[in-house]
Design a protein around this motif. Structure first.
Motif, PDB file in Angstrom:
ATOM      1  N   GLN A 179      -1.648 -13.134   0.535  1.00 30.95           N
ATOM      2  CA  GLN A 179      -1.786 -11.743   0.090  1.00 30.95           C
ATOM      3  C   GLN A 179      -1.213 -11.561  -1.308  1.00 30.95           C
ATOM      4  N   GLU A 216       0.876  -4.939  -0.556  1.00 36.22           N
ATOM      5  CA  GLU A 216       1.461  -4.198   0.558  1.00 36.22           C
ATOM      6  C   GLU A 216       2.598  -5.001   1.210  1.00 36.22           C
ATOM      7  N   VAL A 217       3.446  -5.544   0.338  1.00 37.61           N
ATOM      8  CA  VAL A 217       4.612  -6.329   0.749  1.00 37.61           C
ATOM      9  C   VAL A 217       5.826  -5.680   0.085  1.00 37.61           C
ATOM     10  N   HIS A 251       3.362  -4.111  -4.477  1.00 36.51           N
ATOM     11  CA  HIS A 251       2.675  -2.884  -4.046  1.00 36.51           C
ATOM     12  C   HIS A 251       1.208  -3.167  -3.725  1.00 36.51           C
ATOM     13  N   ALA A 252       0.533  -3.900  -4.598  1.00 39.43           N
ATOM     14  CA  ALA A 252      -0.882  -4.217  -4.384  1.00 39.43           C
ATOM     15  C   ALA A 252      -1.078  -5.080  -3.145  1.00 39.43           C
ATOM     16  N   ALA A 296      -3.265 -10.659  -4.709  1.00 36.21           N
ATOM     17  CA  ALA A 296      -2.869  -9.442  -5.430  1.00 36.21           C
ATOM     18  C   ALA A 296      -2.449  -9.784  -6.856  1.00 36.21           C
ATOM     19  N   LYS A 347       1.244 -13.918   4.145  1.00 36.06           N
ATOM     20  CA  LYS A 347       1.918 -13.086   3.120  1.00 36.06           C
ATOM     21  C   LYS A 347       1.794 -13.725   1.739  1.00 36.06           C
TER      22      LYS A 347
END
Length: 197
Positions: A20, A47-48, A44-45, A24, A17
């Motif tokens: 990610q 996806e969290v 958002h970018a 992002a 995470k």
């Protein structure tokens, strides 16, 4: 949660995470700039859920710092790959070709590190501008080493000129929204490099 995520332990999932979010942040901050980007945009970018970001990063500045570390890591990956090439002139040509291959992104958003360095340099509070400068210094040092191995006179000056040419062609390509500026200038830089002693 996917089956592969379930099979990994909590630490591995947390590291994933964080990774990610870092990737992002690097992408969104490059595309939107520091001031226009919110933590929610990065979440958002990545996806969290936005609330989960604070588990990994307490402030937006921490995300900016992580994005700069991402840029540094990407540069290190590039230079490590170029270091496997047989000689310094070929490595510098490879660097220029890598710059040119990113021409569409440069035309749309500018140089990832250069645009962040310029924006952070205008902030009143200090610190992150120096971190951005360290990423630029990382590139300059690598280029200088290549010129040193070639045996060029004034390798530091040559490195400044080459990296400055990249920043200039990236800026002009972005300002004029013309990726072909990167192509033409990259070809010119390679011709100059090949013709130099």
């Amino acid at each position: 949660m996917t089956d592969s995520e379930k099979s990994r332990g909590p630490r591995a999932r947390a590291a994933g995470k964080r990774r990610q979010l870092t990737a992002a942040a690097a992408r969104v901050l490059h595309e939107q700039g520091v001031e226009r980007t919110t933590i929610a945009d990065i979440a958002h970018a990545a996806e969290v859920p936005a609330g989960n970001v604070y588990y990994y990063f307490k402030t937006k500045d921490e995300l900016v710092e992580a994005a700069l570390a991402e840029h540094s890591g990407q540069l290190r990956e590039l230079t490590d790959a170029l270091d496997r090439l047989p000689d310094p002139r070929t490595r510098l040509n490879g660097l220029i070709e890598a710059w040119v291959s990113g021409r569409d992104t440069a035309a749309r958003y500018g140089c990832p590190t250069g645009t962040l360095a310029a924006e952070l340099g205008k902030r009143e509070e200090g610190g992150l501008d120096l971190t951005a400068g360290q990423v630029v210094r990382q590139l300059l040092d690598w280029v200088e080493q290549q010129y040193r191995e070639i045996g060029a006179v004034d390798p530091g000056g040559r490195a400044l000129a080459l990296v400055g040419a990249y920043q200039g062609m990236s800026l002009l390509s972005h300002a004029l929204r013309d990726p072909e500026i990167m192509t033409r200038e990259g070809e010119r830089l390679i011709r100059e490099l090949d013709a130099s002693a």
